[in-house]
Motif scaffolding. Structure first.
Motif, short mmCIF file in Angstrom:
data_model
loop_
_atom_site.label_atom_id
_atom_site.label_comp_id
_atom_site.label_asym_id
_atom_site.label_seq_id
_atom_site.Cartn_x
_atom_site.Cartn_y
_atom_site.Cartn_z
N GLU A 319 43.13 -8.84 -41.46
CA GLU A 319 42.61 -7.55 -41.13
C GLU A 319 44.05 -6.46 -41.09
OE1 GLU A 319 40.62 -5.20 -37.34
OE2 GLU A 319 41.29 -7.09 -37.11
N ASN A 326 40.62 1.00 -42.65
CA ASN A 326 40.54 -0.53 -41.95
C ASN A 326 40.08 -1.66 -43.13
OD1 ASN A 326 41.95 0.48 -40.13
ND2 ASN A 326 40.49 0.37 -38.54
N SER A 327 40.97 -2.82 -43.44
CA SER A 327 40.18 -3.64 -44.22
C SER A 327 40.08 -4.94 -43.39
CB SER A 327 40.83 -3.64 -45.55
OG SER A 327 42.24 -4.36 -45.14
N THR A 328 39.05 -5.88 -43.90
CA THR A 328 39.05 -7.02 -43.20
C THR A 328 38.71 -8.15 -44.45
OG1 THR A 328 36.78 -6.81 -42.85
CG2 THR A 328 38.35 -6.26 -41.05
N ASN A 329 39.09 -9.38 -44.33
CA ASN A 329 39.03 -10.27 -45.53
C ASN A 329 38.99 -11.81 -44.89
OD1 ASN A 329 39.15 -12.03 -47.61
ND2 ASN A 329 40.42 -10.49 -48.79
N GLU A 368 34.21 -13.42 -47.33
CA GLU A 368 33.68 -11.92 -47.03
C GLU A 368 34.66 -10.83 -46.83
OE1 GLU A 368 29.55 -12.98 -44.31
OE2 GLU A 368 31.36 -13.57 -43.40
N THR A 369 34.17 -9.71 -47.04
CA THR A 369 35.15 -8.62 -46.96
C THR A 369 34.35 -7.37 -46.73
OG1 THR A 369 36.37 -7.08 -47.93
CG2 THR A 369 34.96 -8.30 -49.55
N ASN A 370 34.91 -6.34 -45.76
CA ASN A 370 34.15 -5.16 -45.36
C ASN A 370 34.07 -4.14 -46.61
OD1 ASN A 370 36.69 -4.34 -45.55
ND2 ASN A 370 36.54 -2.97 -43.56
N VAL A 373 29.23 -6.00 -49.76
CA VAL A 373 28.23 -6.58 -48.91
C VAL A 373 27.85 -8.11 -49.43
CG1 VAL A 373 25.67 -6.31 -48.38
CG2 VAL A 373 27.12 -4.23 -49.03
#
Length: 660
Positions: A319, A326-329, A368-370, A373
């Motif tokens: 994150e 802001n990115s999440t992976n 998954e990533t923000n 989808v």
């Protein structure tokens, strides 16, 4: 895998997010000189698909093992630092101690090394890499490095080698508890505690390490420090239900929070000036890695026939908290399978030993990533066979072949062969290996992330490689002097180049790597050990340009002296990093240029003294001569730093070994 910017010029795929700035800020900061030990008496697990210990000297592949004893004596605090002077291994770190940390073996790309923790592959499924920044060295039993193509046993991503980190267990040990505390420069502090022990009925071990620092300023401008907080929790346990049936489980958890500096135009910069790191206190990177393994082991025919059923799980979470985005992976890897080995021994011709191994695996990868989808996933089914032969305790051979069936990229077969000959009477050991390697495109490359930005390409071909090495180890003076020289040569085909604004593609050009690895150790008197290593590397891409951040010449030396009946020890380490190429970017357009970074030498000093059998005082100085250098263009390195602390032990053996 490499990355390419819009201009069409290539650069490595360092970033895990979409920001161009992140792709240029990976730093290398050697903190501790660490030499591989001679192979006699050393066992490794990653040399066989069974993950059972084998003697390192029986492998024809080039092998280095860093032991718990060395980690303790040199006060190495992260696994990345333990790898820095292993021959053929380059380590790159972004910024301060919590920054993204990658390894490259023999000039390969960062996703071409299989990284295992207690036999569990921990590389991210999104980009094929493992970030070493959060992996601390406390409670590590040994670090095994096998160089050269190992896909014949380990499949995709073992194209250049395998790194297996083995944590401490309580097997066959008296109940022992340890605790330590240290502090020092940059308001750094580390606390650690562990309990482990076992007997014929079972074993267990649990530990926690918490490391925090305010850090130093990696920018050439300003004075804002870049700190980090790292925590490792480890647990493993086993039970022997019967002499022929046992179960074991292991859990490893890493958490890392690190400040991130920006990268771009410095104060007063003009068009044409290069981008550098600049103070930015509002960006934070948060990573967590969880890996688990459960194994049921059946041993029959006096342990000649051993079968293991196993299930592995690994999760990588990243994150990035940024004022703009802001990115999440989150990536996951689930694997289950069975491996069985049968050993046949014959008491003829000085003793013959044959081991036959069969393996089946089923693996599911997902992420998954923000930025997109849904969940992206794929599966790989694999079978492998391996043969190991020992002839008269002099000649050792190994062969392996593996078939991988990917639902995305089809079927691929890889293999490896190796041999070693311990010539009796003259202290000579010859060793050689040949193998093929494969790396499947990453999930990022296959699926992409954002339409129109990081576009995927499901029609990519896997990267492939062929490589060999040949070496000689020679001992003199009753093995008080041991030296090894190894030549290696490897290629890379179907190299994948990704673009920020287009789909990734395979390059037609062939990349080549070759070089020489030299290690040596001298023990002139009891208690004094002098060791060293040197690596010559010629690594070029398909365009003929030298690969970046991989020096042509690198070396190290280490002097360790134990005295006062072993209660005191002092260790001096020197690390040399020759000139190496790096990328530089225009501060405003990010047009790419290639520059040369100057050579540098760092000196590190560590010492400890056992006040009693249960209390040890220790201290160290890193970058003793306060060398001023840059390991990544535009980023400053750590100045001289000092640390000290105390370690306590309860139970266990009354010797220095209990501290390991």
């Amino acid at each position: 895998m490499k990355f390419q910017i819009k201009s069409g010029l290539r650069r490595p795929a360092y970033a895990q997010g979409a920001a161009i700035a992140a792709a240029a800020c990976f730093a290398v900061t050697p903190l501790s000189a660490q030499q591989p030990v001679p192979l006699e008496g050393i066992v490794i697990e990653a040399g066989s698909a069974t993950l059972e210990p084998v003697e390192a000297k029986t492998l024809g592949s080039a092998v280095s093992v860093v032991t718990a004893k060395e980690l303790e004596e040199r006060q190495v605090r992260s696994v990345a630092d333990a790898l820095r002077t292993v021959p053929g291994v380059a380590v790159n770190r972004s910024g301060s101690v919590g920054g993204l940390t990658q390894i490259r073996i023999r000039g390969s790309e960062n996703n071409h090394a299989k990284v295992l923790i207690d036999g569990v592959e921990v590389s991210s499924t999104t980009n094929g890499e493992f970030d070493f920044s959060g992996l601390l060295a406390e409670e590590i039993e040994r670090v095994e490095v096998i160089r050269g193509p190992q896909s014949g046993i380990w499949g995709s991503n073992a194209l250049a080698g395998v790194v297996n980190i083995v944590t401490k267990s309580g097997k066959d040990q008296p109940l022992t508890a340890t605790a330590s505390a240290e502090g020092g420069s940059f308001a750094s502090r580390q606390l650690a505690a562990s309990v482990r022990g076992g007997n014929q009925y079972g074993h267990g071990a649990v530990s926690i390490v918490d490391s925090r620092t305010n850090g130093f300023n990696i920018s050439p401008f300003g004075d804002e420090a870049d700190g980090a907080e790292r925590r490792n929790i480890r647990a493993r346990a086993g039970i022997n239900v019967a002499p022929w049936l046992s179960f074991e489980g292991v859990i490893n958890k890493q958490d890392n929070t690190a400040d991130i500096d920006g990268f771009g135009a410095a104060p007063g910069a003009r068009p044409g000036d290069f981008a550098v790191a600049f103070d930015q206190a509002d960006s934070v990177s948060i990573t967590d890695v969880l890996s688990t393994r459960g194994t049921a082991k059946l041993s029959l025919l006096d342990d000649k026939w051993v079968t293991k059923a196993f299930a592995n799980f690994a999760r990588n979470g990243v994150e990035t908290i940024d004022p703009f985005f802001n990115s999440t992976n989150d990536s996951e890897r689930k694997k289950h399978g069975v491996v069985s080995s049968l050993t046949v021994e014959q008491n003829v011709l000085g003793g013959l030993k044959h081991t036959f191994v069969g393996l089946y695996e089923n693996e599911k990868q997902s992420f998954e990533t923000n930025a997109a989808v849904g969940e992206f996933e794929r599966t790989i089914k694999s079978v492998a066979g391996e043969y190991r032969g020992a002839f008269g305790r002099q000649v050792f051979v190994r062969g392996a072949v593996r078939g991988d069936d990917s639902d995305a990229f089809g079927q691929f077969t890889t293999y490896s062969v190796s041999g070693a000959w311990q010539i009796p009477g003259i202290g000579t050991r010859l060793h050689s290996s040949y193998g093929t390697g494969v790396v499947f495109p990453t999930l990022y490359e296959q699926f992409g992330v954002i339409p129109g930005f990081f576009i995927g390409n499901p029609d990519l071909d896997p990267e492939e490689s062929r490589g060999y090495d040949v070496g000689i180890e020679q001992a003199f003076w009753g093995r008080r002097i041991v030296a090894d020289v190894t030549y290696f040569n490897q290629n890379l085909e179907n190299e994948i180049v990704s673009s920020f604004f287009g789909p990734p593609a395979n390059l037609g050009e062939e990349s080549k790597r070759e070089g020489i690895e030299v290690t040596g150790r001298v023990t002139p008197i009891d208690g004094l050990t002098i060791s060293g290593s040197y690596t010559y590397l010629d690594a070029s891409g398909g365009d003929g340009l030298a690969e970046v951040r991989r020096p042509e010449h690198a070396g190290s030396a280490n002097v360790s002296y134990a005295f006062l009946d072993g209660r005191a020890l002092i260790n001096l380490g020197v690390v040399y990093n020759g000139k190496m190429d790096d990328f530089a970017f225009d501060a405003f357009t990010f047009a790419q240029s290639q520059v040369t970074l100057k050579e540098y030498t760092t000196v590190n000093l560590a010492a400890h003294y056992d006040v009693t059998d249960n209390v040890r005082l220790f201290g160290r100085v890193e970058n003793l001569l306060n060398e001023d250098y840059q390991e990544v263009f535009g980023f400053e390195s750590a100045p001289v730093a000092a640390y000290g602390g105390v370690k306590f032990k309860l139970g266990g053996e009354r010797s220095a070994a209990a501290y390991e």
